[in-house]
Scaffold this motif. Sequence first.
Motif, PDB file in Angstrom:
ATOM      1  N   VAL A 113       0.843  -1.214   0.000  1.00  0.00           N
ATOM      2  CA  VAL A 113       0.000   0.000   0.000  1.00  0.00           C
ATOM      3  C   VAL A 113       0.869   1.252   0.000  1.00  0.00           C
ATOM      4  CG1 VAL A 113      -1.554   1.323   1.482  1.00  0.00           C
ATOM      5  CG2 VAL A 113      -2.036  -1.058   1.045  1.00  0.00           C
ATOM      6  N   LYS A 114       1.908   1.214   0.839  1.00  0.00           N
ATOM      7  CA  LYS A 114       2.801   2.363   0.959  1.00  0.00           C
ATOM      8  C   LYS A 114       3.490   2.657  -0.380  1.00  0.00           C
ATOM      9  CE  LYS A 114       5.087   3.879   5.124  1.00  0.00           C
ATOM     10  NZ  LYS A 114       5.709   3.435   6.350  1.00  0.00           N
ATOM     11  N   ARG A 115       3.998   1.566  -0.970  1.00  0.00           N
ATOM     12  CA  ARG A 115       4.715   1.712  -2.250  1.00  0.00           C
ATOM     13  C   ARG A 115       3.779   2.276  -3.328  1.00  0.00           C
ATOM     14  NH1 ARG A 115       6.643  -3.706  -4.078  1.00  0.00           N
ATOM     15  NH2 ARG A 115       7.184  -3.903  -1.916  1.00  0.00           N
ATOM     16  N   GLU A 116       2.583   1.720  -3.351  1.00  0.00           N
ATOM     17  CA  GLU A 116       1.594   2.152  -4.348  1.00  0.00           C
ATOM     18  C   GLU A 116       1.240   3.636  -4.192  1.00  0.00           C
ATOM     19  OE1 GLU A 116      -2.698   0.469  -5.170  1.00  0.00           O
ATOM     20  OE2 GLU A 116      -1.182  -1.094  -5.307  1.00  0.00           O
ATOM     21  N   PHE A 117       1.093   4.028  -2.942  1.00  0.00           N
ATOM     22  CA  PHE A 117       0.742   5.415  -2.669  1.00  0.00           C
ATOM     23  C   PHE A 117       1.872   6.361  -3.097  1.00  0.00           C
ATOM     24  CE2 PHE A 117       0.662   9.092   0.222  1.00  0.00           C
ATOM     25  CZ  PHE A 117      -0.549   9.612  -0.145  1.00  0.00           C
ATOM     26  N   GLU A 118       3.109   5.965  -2.791  1.00  0.00           N
ATOM     27  CA  GLU A 118       4.238   6.817  -3.139  1.00  0.00           C
ATOM     28  C   GLU A 118       4.406   6.915  -4.652  1.00  0.00           C
ATOM     29  OE1 GLU A 118       7.236   5.135  -0.701  1.00  0.00           O
ATOM     30  OE2 GLU A 118       6.475   6.205   1.049  1.00  0.00           O
ATOM     31  N   GLU A 119       4.123   5.813  -5.341  1.00  0.00           N
ATOM     32  CA  GLU A 119       4.181   5.835  -6.809  1.00  0.00           C
ATOM     33  C   GLU A 119       3.129   6.792  -7.363  1.00  0.00           C
ATOM     34  OE1 GLU A 119       3.797   1.843  -8.187  1.00  0.00           O
ATOM     35  OE2 GLU A 119       5.801   1.287  -7.482  1.00  0.00           O
TER      36      GLU A 119
END
Lengths: 122, 241
Positions: A113-119
């Motif tokens: 989720v974190k990675r997706e949000f930062e992307e």
Amino acid sequence: MSANLIVSAISIVIVCVGVIGLILKRNLLLKLLSLNIVNTATILFFVLIVYKPGDRAPIGPVTGVQFADPLPQALVLTSIVINFGVLALSLLFTMVLVKRYHTLDLRKIEGFVKREFEEEKS
Amino acid sequence: MIALLLGVGAYLSGGILSLLFTRHRYRFSLLSWVGALTGISLAVSGFLDSGSVVRTLGRWGILGIEIKIDETTLLFAGLVVILNFFTLIYIRGSKKGSFYCLYNFLLASTFSIAFSHDLFNLYVTIEFMSLVSILLIGYERKAYQIYAGAKYLIISSLAMSLYLIGLGFVYRVGGNLGIRELARSLEGIEEFSLSLGLGLMVAGLAVKGGFFFLACGFRTPTPIALRSFRRFCPVWQLSPA
């Protein structure tokens, strides 16, 4: 010590077991199971704590009998319905997350989720 | 009383109509705001005429749901209507899907919390409000929104369990859930179970509001979707073993 008090104490112990499961388990489904244990034990505790020996259910035109107060009964019924709604909604959320990330591990889901949000942000 | 029902009814009907007639959902939200404004205006004029009022809904005497109209409730309901107005100006029909329906339901529950004077009614309206707000968090169906919604749903459900246990203790001692009747029956009583019950209720509301050190095993819950909420909330900083 009355049987009512003993069962009340047991229901509090069950609540504690549920809370411990809720804190320690990393699996989202097990967390929901623990939450359901907490909710059910809470309802059991509420029913026991408001119980008065000798009271009867307010059914039928019986005179000379002490009727049980319908207020806690209404509250418990409402609480059961609300808990059902909460469980259904949380299972729906779990289903969406599992469909997307193919895991129930919260740490992994959080990482995704974190990675997706930062992307998305960049 | 009619004023209160008008306010809540306006928001509820606005929500249902915006779900049924999707082309005019923004207009229905505006109309429900007008209805709520009329309701609050009537309530203020009634308050200025006859002062604060506590009524019991239904014909069940003390078993009915207590509703109170005083300065605090009117201030809270007025704030809801004012914030609703500015939110409607801000969004100007830009939102899609079921947003307006959920938004109006959220306002209806907030409006009814403002006038509620009964612990049972408060429990139901708070739960309804949290369910609707969680649906609003994830209504765009993005993964991080859904994750944040799931986390808050679990923690708030645990919080309401604490509230319910406390309510059991209070009911056991007071014999009622209406705040006016409870205040009468609990006057002068100093029991440990009463203090425990009230403490659990406050703790439950504190956990629900995020002012409590309990993370339920989420490493950094609500890291993204609820950033503003996280600032007030040491809960989210905790990490389990």
